[in-house]
Write an enzyme that holds these catalytic residues in place. Structure first.
Site, PDB file in Angstrom:
ATOM      1  N   LYS A 123       0.822  -1.224   0.000  1.00 16.72           N
ATOM      2  CA  LYS A 123       0.000   0.000   0.000  1.00 16.72           C
ATOM      3  C   LYS A 123       0.846   1.259   0.000  1.00 16.72           C
ATOM      4  O   LYS A 123       0.497   2.243  -0.628  1.00 16.72           O
ATOM      5  CB  LYS A 123      -0.938   0.009   1.204  1.00 16.72           C
ATOM      6  CG  LYS A 123      -0.245  -0.026   2.563  1.00 16.72           C
ATOM      7  CD  LYS A 123      -0.698  -1.182   3.401  1.00 16.72           C
ATOM      8  CE  LYS A 123       0.267  -1.394   4.556  1.00 16.72           C
ATOM      9  NZ  LYS A 123       0.030  -2.642   5.257  1.00 16.72           N
ATOM     10  N   LYS A 150      -4.003   3.629   2.210  1.00 15.12           N
ATOM     11  CA  LYS A 150      -5.107   2.915   1.566  1.00 15.12           C
ATOM     12  C   LYS A 150      -6.164   3.900   1.041  1.00 15.12           C
ATOM     13  O   LYS A 150      -6.722   3.712  -0.038  1.00 15.12           O
ATOM     14  CB  LYS A 150      -5.715   1.918   2.550  1.00 15.12           C
ATOM     15  CG  LYS A 150      -4.728   0.787   2.883  1.00 15.12           C
ATOM     16  CD  LYS A 150      -5.148  -0.003   4.118  1.00 15.12           C
ATOM     17  CE  LYS A 150      -4.207  -1.174   4.376  1.00 15.12           C
ATOM     18  NZ  LYS A 150      -4.496  -1.814   5.679  1.00 15.12           N
ATOM     19  N   GLY A 201      -7.124  -6.102   2.309  1.00 18.37           N
ATOM     20  CA  GLY A 201      -6.766  -7.534   2.328  1.00 18.37           C
ATOM     21  C   GLY A 201      -7.577  -8.341   1.341  1.00 18.37           C
ATOM     22  O   GLY A 201      -7.509  -8.133   0.133  1.00 18.37           O
TER      23      GLY A 201
END
Lengths: 430, 430
Positions: free
Chosen positions: A104, A204, A133
């Site tokens: 990320k 993220k 994930g």
């Protein structure tokens, strides 16, 4: 059947998980995609380390150049961090290899350049595992919500902090105590800053918003607040008011190609909000689009197997799905993270001072012009919700109640707040 | 840019929504897929009816043959039901048109034949909107969980019943009262059987399980129980025990190519279960796979815009994504829906009889060999949870307590039940 050579960079949790998943799912992958993925070389730092996967000794090298020479069409980057991951990924793309990564930080900071490089070499870089994930959020946005204009994304993107907040809330335990236990059990890093100070969630969020809003926001410009100052007392007051506190990452765009606002920080959600009940290590993303309404995806945001699942799905999709669009058209104006406007939760830690009666407190606050929706008290604190918030209110409250600033905590509130509105919202969507 | 001719069958909620979405999203679709979808013909029943879309009069026909002659590459079926939808879809496929449909009954009952027909004509039939409205669950299973072996699917697949149960639970109102209001407001059909008796959920479960388990289960063989017998008293007892009741659709497969079990019926979920907090008209699907762990997708399961979103995404994906695999390999053994084993909620309506003390009740039940986890009472009923259930227990309880069978209700419980297990589960997934 097509044989595809894979080079694996790193054999830790992610790399080891990918290796094992390619073995355990080999027949499923073959049946459903007619591809056979063969790991032909594995880059590690130390050649002699003990590992959780067996039978890989002959594939192992400490020389990245050897990986590219092993006849690989795809490189899986499972090292993490920016260097040397970035250099390796660039070399792989330049050598004409596809890349799949779970990184990320790399994709948040250098994603645009890497995607452009891949495009120029007619290969792809996929990174589903970098956000959420095992949750297929990037794929969903790219393939199943692509005809929607997404205007808001809210996510619980860090499992460690969600686990800590869940345990603090359930057990009434302090942040320090739960963190120490989590570290002891290996659920939190020795240096927990990346998680508890919100950096991980910021990376993220940057990736999500780039895809959703087609604009690239530098990670250092994203408003970020961690969870270190949250106390069990605050969580108790929040619960009494009918809310949950989450480390929420939110991105909004105001109109097509319009300005955007990105924020990571503790946020109150009404218990009826789809993200309010996402507990423990689960991650979740709430996407709002102009046709679909809202879609929420929930799943395991980290761990060997969920991450491996996303990487292996990406591996297959390199050879099945159209390449993703280039992620950005132009830069958008970044607005300061919504400090003013909107509803706000205010919590006051009173220490040894007498806890005021919530009703009298409401009256005093309304006397200075604030619109109080609800107020509650506990043994050593008091909290209330303001319908509209302005930063100048902090000093007004301090003056009125004779408190120092350090004792006042304020958090934004997202979602539907008032029961009446909740009811009509429920009816509106039928 | 590629121009694609579309024929629309039906101009009701779904058809009208698709027409409007193709207009409002035209620029987004063009930018992201380089396709321009042009509706060239619309089949309706009555030519002169008033409609919610304007400017379509010249496209309207009551003759299906005219639709196929209008230069269309795709037919969107938005009529619903099996006939004449099935005949039209077959004729469209045979004429070499792709088909996109939102028709769950058609795809549940005749999906296998229609997909085979499409395959034989080298066209595709896509039906994302048939399950979960705007939630991209079929696409997620086919493209982002395809390397997983899915072993269990649980879903809240009917918005009307979820809305009714949510309002009954929040307001303590009776089924009849909430249904009547929902009908008055147009949220429930005049004949509510398809929803409240579980048929609609059965269709959707059949479609989901065909894709997940690669087996075709005839809808009439799927165990089905509706929500008509649920009372506010039962919901109150359920809540006191820490659960929620949902009309849950569940499918399980025991081992690869192993037997399957499918069931639609009121089911208790612990409040920590990802589906327990899915309220109102929202739908949700919980997918469990061997690598990813579990993924939950939540969104609006019906309504003009969410359904249109799924149809329009399908329209684009016809020309972007690889065709779905043929859905089934071979028939699996269908097990009777899990009556025995597992935990069970038992609720007894006592009417005018005295409500027994829960603790004494536990002792009496344990005296006849039942393992009681928890028990609660209300003004006119009592409920308890048994750790393991066997259908023969009903008569044992009747005999012991001197009750008629009509006063005993039993529901299965899904998910994690006991706090201790919940805690360790939370830690296991970190």
């Amino acid at each position: 059947m097509k044989r595809i050579g894979v080079g694996l960079l790193g054999l830790g949790t992610v790399g080891g998980g990918v290796y094992k998943a390619l073995q355990s799912q080999e027949d499923v992958i073959l049946k459903r995609t007619e591809n056979l993925f063969e790991v032909r070389s594995i880059l590690v730092k130390e050649k002699q380390k003990e590992r959780s996967v067996n039978g890989v000794q002959s594939l192992i090298t400490t020389d990245f150049g050897r990986v590219l020479e092993a006849g690989v069409q795809v490189v899986v980057e499972a090292i993490g961090g920016t260097e040397p991951a970035r250099t390796y990924v660039e070399r792989a793309l330049k050598a004409g290899c596809h890349v799949v990564t779970a990184n990320k930080e790399l994709m948040a900071k250098h994603g645009v350049q890497l995607e452009r490089l891949a495009r120029s070499r007619k290969v792809q870089i996929l990174y589903e595992a970098s956000v959420g994930g095992g949750i297929p959020v990037l794929g969903t946005m790219g393939h199943f919500l692509k005809t929607n204009r997404l205007h808001r994304i809210s996510g619980i993107l860090n499992g460690t902090t969600n686990y800590i907040l869940t345990r603090m809330s359930r057990e009434g335990a302090s942040f320090e105590k739960v963190l120490a236990e989590a570290q002891q059990k290996g659920y939190a890093e020795a240096d927990p800053a990346a998680d508890v100070d919100g950096f991980d969630a910021v990376y993220k969020l940057a990736i999500l918003c780039r895809l959703a809003f087609e604009t690239d926001v530098p990670v250092r410009q994203i408003f970020r607040e961690g969870i270190r100052d949250i106390t069990p007392e605050e969580l108790e007051l929040v619960r009494k008011l009918g809310y949950a506190v989450k480390l929420l990452a939110t991105g909004e765009q105001y109109g097509e190609k319009g300005p955007v606002s990105l924020r990571v920080g503790p946020t109150l959600l009404p218990l009826s909000h789809p993200l309010a009940s996402v507990d423990g290590v689960y991650n979740a993303v709430h996407l709002e689009g102009d046709v679909v309404g809202d879609v929420t995806l929930v799943g395991r945001g980290a761990g060997e197997k969920p991450t491996a699942s996303a990487v292996v799905e990406d591996l297959c999709n390199l050879f099945r799905l159209p390449p993703p669009r280039l992620p950005l058209s132009e830069d958008s104006l970044l607005l300061p993270a919504g400090e003013a406007g909107g509803s706000r939760f205010i919590c006051m830690r009173l220490g040894n001072r007498e806890v005021p009666d919530p009703e009298q407190l409401c009256q005093r606050l309304e006397g200075i012009g604030l619109e109080v929706v609800d107020a509650v008290s506990s043994r050593d604190g008091v909290a209330f919700i303001l319908r509209r918030w302005d930063p100048s209110y902090t000093s007004m409250v301090m003056t009125e109640l004779g408190l120092e600033k350090s004792r006042i905590i304020s958090r934004p509130i997202r979602g539907i707040i008032f029961d009446q509105e909740r009811q009509s919202e429920m009816e509106r969507v039928v």
